[in-house]
Scaffold this active site. Structure first.
Site, PDB file in Angstrom:
ATOM      1  N   LEU A   1     -23.485   6.553   5.411  1.00  0.00           N
ATOM      2  CA  LEU A   1     -24.419   6.384   4.295  1.00  0.00           C
ATOM      3  C   LEU A   1     -23.775   5.770   3.057  1.00  0.00           C
TER       4      LEU A   1
ATOM      5  N   ARG B   1      -3.585   6.757  -9.920  1.00  0.00           N
ATOM      6  CA  ARG B   1      -3.207   7.344  -8.638  1.00  0.00           C
ATOM      7  C   ARG B   1      -3.855   8.704  -8.407  1.00  0.00           C
ATOM      8  N   LEU B   2      -5.056   8.891  -8.936  1.00  0.00           N
ATOM      9  CA  LEU B   2      -5.810  10.112  -8.662  1.00  0.00           C
ATOM     10  C   LEU B   2      -6.386  10.078  -7.238  1.00  0.00           C
ATOM     11  N   ALA B   3      -6.803   8.889  -6.784  1.00  0.00           N
ATOM     12  CA  ALA B   3      -7.445   8.784  -5.467  1.00  0.00           C
ATOM     13  C   ALA B   3      -6.536   9.293  -4.333  1.00  0.00           C
TER      14      ALA B   3
ATOM     15  N   HIS C   1       0.853  -1.193   0.000  1.00  0.00           N
ATOM     16  CA  HIS C   1       0.000   0.000   0.000  1.00  0.00           C
ATOM     17  C   HIS C   1       0.889   1.244   0.000  1.00  0.00           C
ATOM     18  N   LYS C   2       1.424   1.574  -1.189  1.00  0.00           N
ATOM     19  CA  LYS C   2       2.392   2.675  -1.310  1.00  0.00           C
ATOM     20  C   LYS C   2       1.860   3.984  -0.753  1.00  0.00           C
ATOM     21  N   PHE C   3       0.548   4.231  -0.949  1.00  0.00           N
ATOM     22  CA  PHE C   3      -0.042   5.462  -0.388  1.00  0.00           C
ATOM     23  C   PHE C   3      -0.373   5.295   1.098  1.00  0.00           C
ATOM     24  N   TRP C   4      -1.149   4.281   1.444  1.00  0.00           N
ATOM     25  CA  TRP C   4      -1.636   4.171   2.826  1.00  0.00           C
ATOM     26  C   TRP C   4      -0.512   3.980   3.840  1.00  0.00           C
TER      27      TRP C   4
HETATM   28  S1  NHW Z   1     -15.998   3.555  -0.191  1.00  0.00           S
HETATM   29  C1  NHW Z   1     -16.395   3.757  -1.907  1.00  0.00           C
HETATM   30  C2  NHW Z   1     -15.233   4.168  -2.730  1.00  0.00           C
HETATM   31  N1  NHW Z   1     -15.640   4.353  -4.120  1.00  0.00           N
HETATM   32  C3  NHW Z   1     -15.806   3.368  -4.992  1.00  0.00           C
HETATM   33  O1  NHW Z   1     -15.559   2.211  -4.722  1.00  0.00           O
HETATM   34  C4  NHW Z   1     -16.367   3.776  -6.354  1.00  0.00           C
HETATM   35  C5  NHW Z   1     -15.794   2.973  -7.493  1.00  0.00           C
HETATM   36  N2  NHW Z   1     -14.347   3.056  -7.497  1.00  0.00           N
HETATM   37  C6  NHW Z   1     -13.657   4.187  -7.791  1.00  0.00           C
HETATM   38  O2  NHW Z   1     -14.210   5.241  -8.077  1.00  0.00           O
HETATM   39  C7  NHW Z   1     -16.801   4.964   0.577  1.00  0.00           C
HETATM   40  C8  NHW Z   1     -12.144   4.083  -7.716  1.00  0.00           C
HETATM   41  O3  NHW Z   1     -11.773   2.735  -7.808  1.00  0.00           O
HETATM   42  C9  NHW Z   1     -11.570   4.707  -6.409  1.00  0.00           C
HETATM   43  C10 NHW Z   1     -10.058   4.450  -6.360  1.00  0.00           C
HETATM   44  C11 NHW Z   1     -11.800   6.218  -6.417  1.00  0.00           C
HETATM   45  C12 NHW Z   1     -12.182   4.085  -5.161  1.00  0.00           C
HETATM   46  N3  NHW Z   1     -10.840   4.224   0.086  1.00  0.00           N
HETATM   47  O4  NHW Z   1      -6.446   6.355  -7.965  1.00  0.00           O
HETATM   48  P1  NHW Z   1      -5.956   4.972  -7.720  1.00  0.00           P
HETATM   49  C13 NHW Z   1     -15.848   6.164   0.519  1.00  0.00           C
HETATM   50  O5  NHW Z   1     -16.017   7.010  -0.342  1.00  0.00           O
HETATM   51  C14 NHW Z   1      -6.533   3.318  -2.573  1.00  0.00           C
HETATM   52  C15 NHW Z   1      -9.588   4.610   0.325  1.00  0.00           C
HETATM   53  O6  NHW Z   1      -4.905   4.484  -8.654  1.00  0.00           O
HETATM   54  P2  NHW Z   1      -8.580   4.020  -8.463  1.00  0.00           P
HETATM   55  C16 NHW Z   1     -14.731   6.253   1.520  1.00  0.00           C
HETATM   56  C17 NHW Z   1      -5.791   2.056  -2.933  1.00  0.00           C
HETATM   57  O7  NHW Z   1      -5.652   1.232  -1.798  1.00  0.00           O
HETATM   58  N4  NHW Z   1      -8.541   4.303  -0.454  1.00  0.00           N
HETATM   59  O8  NHW Z   1      -7.168   3.929  -7.706  1.00  0.00           O
HETATM   60  C18 NHW Z   1     -13.483   6.906   0.974  1.00  0.00           C
HETATM   61  C19 NHW Z   1      -4.476   2.620  -3.456  1.00  0.00           C
HETATM   62  O9  NHW Z   1      -3.643   3.029  -2.373  1.00  0.00           O
HETATM   63  P3  NHW Z   1      -2.445   2.020  -1.922  1.00  0.00           P
HETATM   64  C20 NHW Z   1      -8.797   3.563  -1.547  1.00  0.00           C
HETATM   65  O10 NHW Z   1      -9.162   2.681  -8.470  1.00  0.00           O
HETATM   66  C21 NHW Z   1     -12.400   6.979   2.017  1.00  0.00           C
HETATM   67  C22 NHW Z   1      -4.927   3.893  -4.168  1.00  0.00           C
HETATM   68  O11 NHW Z   1      -6.237   4.233  -3.627  1.00  0.00           O
HETATM   69  C23 NHW Z   1     -10.080   3.122  -1.866  1.00  0.00           C
HETATM   70  O12 NHW Z   1      -8.431   4.739  -9.761  1.00  0.00           O
HETATM   71  C24 NHW Z   1     -11.163   7.697   1.535  1.00  0.00           C
HETATM   72  C25 NHW Z   1      -5.071   3.687  -5.658  1.00  0.00           C
HETATM   73  O13 NHW Z   1      -5.449   4.894  -6.230  1.00  0.00           O
HETATM   74  C26 NHW Z   1     -11.132   3.477  -0.988  1.00  0.00           C
HETATM   75  N5  NHW Z   1     -12.403   3.102  -1.185  1.00  0.00           N
HETATM   76  O14 NHW Z   1      -9.463   4.962  -7.494  1.00  0.00           O
HETATM   77  C27 NHW Z   1     -10.116   7.814   2.583  1.00  0.00           C
HETATM   78  N6  NHW Z   1     -10.024   2.425  -3.012  1.00  0.00           N
HETATM   79  O15 NHW Z   1      -1.810   2.653  -0.715  1.00  0.00           O
HETATM   80  C28 NHW Z   1     -10.416   8.950   3.563  1.00  0.00           C
HETATM   81  C29 NHW Z   1      -8.738   2.415  -3.402  1.00  0.00           C
HETATM   82  O16 NHW Z   1      -3.109   0.714  -1.601  1.00  0.00           O
HETATM   83  C30 NHW Z   1      -9.318   9.144   4.581  1.00  0.00           C
HETATM   84  N7  NHW Z   1      -7.984   3.101  -2.516  1.00  0.00           N
HETATM   85  O17 NHW Z   1      -1.503   1.930  -3.089  1.00  0.00           O
HETATM   86  C31 NHW Z   1      -9.574  10.287   5.528  1.00  0.00           C
HETATM   87  C32 NHW Z   1      -9.364  11.626   4.863  1.00  0.00           C
HETATM   88  C33 NHW Z   1      -9.707  12.800   5.752  1.00  0.00           C
HETATM   89  C34 NHW Z   1      -8.708  12.897   6.916  1.00  0.00           C
HETATM   90  C35 NHW Z   1      -9.026  14.137   7.798  1.00  0.00           C
HETATM   91  C36 NHW Z   1      -8.092  14.329   8.984  1.00  0.00           C
HETATM   92  C1  EN5 Z   2     -19.851   3.392   1.860  1.00  0.00           C
HETATM   93  N1  EN5 Z   2     -20.900   4.114   2.452  1.00  0.00           N
HETATM   94  O1  EN5 Z   2     -21.258  -5.826  -2.501  1.00  0.00           O
HETATM   95  C2  EN5 Z   2     -20.338   2.165   1.179  1.00  0.00           C
HETATM   96  N2  EN5 Z   2     -23.353  -5.390  -1.891  1.00  0.00           N
HETATM   97  O2  EN5 Z   2     -23.988  -8.075   0.435  1.00  0.00           O
HETATM   98  C3  EN5 Z   2     -19.314   1.652   0.208  1.00  0.00           C
HETATM   99  N3  EN5 Z   2     -25.013  -8.484  -2.478  1.00  0.00           N
HETATM  100  O3  EN5 Z   2     -25.848  -6.407  -2.338  1.00  0.00           O
HETATM  101  C4  EN5 Z   2     -18.966   0.220   0.379  1.00  0.00           C
HETATM  102  N4  EN5 Z   2     -22.700 -10.311  -6.514  1.00  0.00           N
HETATM  103  O4  EN5 Z   2     -25.602 -10.818  -1.446  1.00  0.00           O
HETATM  104  C5  EN5 Z   2     -20.008  -0.721  -0.125  1.00  0.00           C
HETATM  105  N5  EN5 Z   2     -27.564 -11.051  -2.463  1.00  0.00           N
HETATM  106  C6  EN5 Z   2     -19.619  -2.156  -0.110  1.00  0.00           C
HETATM  107  C7  EN5 Z   2     -20.733  -3.009  -0.659  1.00  0.00           C
HETATM  108  C8  EN5 Z   2     -20.795  -2.993  -2.165  1.00  0.00           C
HETATM  109  C9  EN5 Z   2     -22.055  -3.590  -2.745  1.00  0.00           C
HETATM  110  C10 EN5 Z   2     -22.173  -5.034  -2.386  1.00  0.00           C
HETATM  111  C11 EN5 Z   2     -23.633  -6.751  -1.486  1.00  0.00           C
HETATM  112  C12 EN5 Z   2     -23.744  -6.800   0.021  1.00  0.00           C
HETATM  113  C13 EN5 Z   2     -24.932  -7.200  -2.153  1.00  0.00           C
HETATM  114  C14 EN5 Z   2     -26.254  -9.076  -2.957  1.00  0.00           C
HETATM  115  C15 EN5 Z   2     -26.272  -9.224  -4.459  1.00  0.00           C
HETATM  116  C16 EN5 Z   2     -25.163 -10.078  -4.978  1.00  0.00           C
HETATM  117  C17 EN5 Z   2     -25.134 -10.092  -6.470  1.00  0.00           C
HETATM  118  C18 EN5 Z   2     -23.948 -10.860  -6.965  1.00  0.00           C
HETATM  119  C19 EN5 Z   2     -26.436 -10.414  -2.236  1.00  0.00           C
HETATM  120  C20 EN5 Z   2     -27.974 -12.235  -1.782  1.00  0.00           C
HETATM  121  C21 EN5 Z   2     -29.270 -11.939  -1.069  1.00  0.00           C
HETATM  122  C22 EN5 Z   2     -29.939 -13.162  -0.469  1.00  0.00           C
HETATM  123  C23 EN5 Z   2     -31.395 -12.855  -0.161  1.00  0.00           C
HETATM  124  C24 EN5 Z   2     -32.062 -14.040   0.462  1.00  0.00           C
HETATM  125  C25 EN5 Z   2     -31.339 -14.532   1.686  1.00  0.00           C
HETATM  126  C26 EN5 Z   2     -29.869 -14.813   1.385  1.00  0.00           C
HETATM  127  C27 EN5 Z   2     -29.203 -13.615   0.796  1.00  0.00           C
END
Ligand code: NHW
Ligand code: EN5
Length: 388
Positions: free
Chosen positions: A388, A148-150, A2-5
């Site tokens: 949320l 590495r935008l994140a 985890h180069k960033f974390w």
């Molecule tokens: S979790 C939902 C996050 N969003 C998604 O999953 C949406 C779909 N994915 C994307 O948009 C709820 C991209 O894949 C994202 C990463 C943007 C996730 N949290 O840009 P790179 C939240 O919103 C690390 C934290 O190349 P990418 C919570 C990863 O481990 N870090 O990746 C958010 C790696 O670092 P490493 C995450 O796929 C909390 C680096 O990002 C992460 O184009 C944020 C890679 O970057 C995640 N969910 O973009 C932290 N996913 O060290 C808040 C990946 O391992 C901290 N990474 O090399 C606190 C800040 C405030 C402090 C105040 C004091």
């Molecule tokens: C930050 N606020 O994986 C949130 N959802 O189980 C970000 N699965 O809906 C992080 N794969 O199990 C979010 N059906 C992380 C969660 C991302 C979304 C996700 C899972 C949670 C989900 C469903 C659908 C699976 C589809 C195939 C699932 C089974 C339901 C079944 C109903 C009857 C009784 C047994 C279970």
């Protein structure tokens, strides 16, 4: 790995189980004058934008970015579809900072391609109440992934949080990062089993037919608890007292005041639903339950485009058994046409999940704190916080 974390003040994997490390802030607060005054540099094609969520066009841009690029399940069958009204609610709690609603645009086209947000929250960890940022909605457009935008976005929001003299944050993610304070399981309760099976959300159980399945998940038409009704503005003081007292038992929980309860728990159509039990004898508010509305887009199905999901939020039982209270919540959600009711195994939820026919999902949710160490990993039942 985890180069960033590895460079950040978060619990590191190498320190897991090290009982000599103290609980609390990992690095000390620095003078505000030492916080970097200029934004971090983005790759030259992109620029920062502070999003005005009150602006309808900006809200639409954010909505479209998230609708097309936010979180999917591990088989890419469903994608979260937060509504605009939900985003406005989630991003404008009491004391929010517009500067924490951060976008990234393409310089030439001004297209919004990335987003991250924070909102302020007082979070209690054991007996300390800490001012924190809750970080959510981190999203990078699918075409710009793995560049590495994140990390730049996380550093920039950290800087802007520091500028408000706040040094800790809470966040959740479906992925494992250094290092979870707790790992929770998603559970799902079918309300519309036929649709859930048709869209691949669930499967027909072994030795089950569709009609047996529909019968299994059938619910009464109306709620059973006497005095069960929707929460109203006049209930805010009583609900605040009830919820503050209830949340005091958990290791990590929000420290809600009346303004927070009015914002986070007063019903908002299609965003948050809250019900309470008012004793028919004493008119006291004795129990409370709530859920928020977060539909998912169904990717590539001929017949259906959205799954209407309710997510268990904050629930408090003192007089009505939690099982009965949550059964009433299921009845309300069914009547309002939700397809599924989701819950995590946090707080006391494990006490009703199996009995109310929830089943474990394929997803987990990991909870994290930034710049705050917890000595031991917490059990989900020690968490009193829902993000949320
Ligand atoms: S979790 C939902 C996050 N969003 C998604 O999953 C949406 C779909 N994915 C994307 O948009 C709820 C991209 O894949 C994202 C990463 C943007 C996730 N949290 O840009 P790179 C939240 O919103 C690390 C934290 O190349 P990418 C919570 C990863 O481990 N870090 O990746 C958010 C790696 O670092 P490493 C995450 O796929 C909390 C680096 O990002 C992460 O184009 C944020 C890679 O970057 C995640 N969910 O973009 C932290 N996913 O060290 C808040 C990946 O391992 C901290 N990474 O090399 C606190 C800040 C405030 C402090 C105040 C004091
Ligand atoms: C930050 N606020 O994986 C949130 N959802 O189980 C970000 N699965 O809906 C992080 N794969 O199990 C979010 N059906 C992380 C969660 C991302 C979304 C996700 C899972 C949670 C989900 C469903 C659908 C699976 C589809 C195939 C699932 C089974 C339901 C079944 C109903 C009857 C009784 C047994 C279970």
């Amino acid at each position: 790995k985890h180069k960033f974390w590895e460079t950040q003040p978060v619990g590191q994997f190498k320190d897991v189980g090290d009982t000599s490390l103290p609980e609390g802030p990992i690095e000390p607060t620095t003078p505000l004058s030492e916080v970097k005054q200029e934004p971090y540099n983005l790759p030259s094609l992109y620029e920062w934008t502070t999003c005005d969520i009150d602006d309808e066009d900006t809200c639409t841009e954010i909505y479209n970015l998230l609708t097309n690029n936010y979180v999917e399940d591990d088989e890419n069958m469903f994608r979260f579809n937060y509504s605009k009204e939900f985003l406005r609610w989630a991003l404008r709690p009491p004391g929010y900072f517009k500067s924490w609603h951060i976008g990234v645009r393409v310089k030439v086209s001004k297209k919004l391609v990335a987003f991250i947000t924070g909102v302020p929250a007082k979070i209690r960890v054991r007996d300390e109440v800490v001012n924190m940022a809750e970080i959510n909605f981190l999203c990078v457009h699918k075409k710009l992934r793995s560049k590495r935008l994140a990390p730049v976005m996380i550093k920039e929001i950290t800087r802007r949080v520091h500028l408000e003299n706040i040094w800790q944050a809470a966040y959740t993610a479906g992925v494992v990062l250094p290092t979870p304070i707790s790992t929770c399981q998603y559970w799902h309760r079918s309300l519309n089993p036929k649709k859930l099976i048709d869209v691949g959300f669930s499967r027909l159980g072994a030795r089950m037919t569709i009609s047996r399945t529909i019968k299994l998940y059938k619910l009464p038409e109306s709620t059973v608890t006497p005095g069960f009704r929707k929460m109203e503005l006049r209930d805010v003081p009583a609900v605040t007292r009830l919820i503050r007292n209830y949340l005091s038992q958990f290791v990590v929980a929000p420290d809600f005041d009346e303004n927070d309860v009015e914002h986070w728990l007063l019903p908002t159509e299609n965003v948050v639903d809250s019900y309470l039990v008012e004793s028919p004898e004493t008119h006291e508010v004795t129990d409370f339950c709530s859920f928020y509305t977060l539909p998912s887009s169904i990717l590539g199905n001929q017949n259906y485009s959205t799954l209407k999901a309710a997510y268990s939020y904050y629930n408090v039982s003192t007089q009505t058994p939690l099982l009965q209270l949550m059964n009433d919540a299921l009845i309300v959600a069914k009547r309002k046409d939700y397809d599924v009711f989701n819950a995590l195994d946090i707080m006391q939820n494990a006490s009703f999940l199996k009995e109310l026919k929830f089943g474990p999902g394929d997803g987990q949710l990991h909870y994290y704190l930034y710049n705050y160490r917890i000595r031991h990993t917490l059990k989900p039942s020690e968490l009193g916080l829902v993000l949320l």
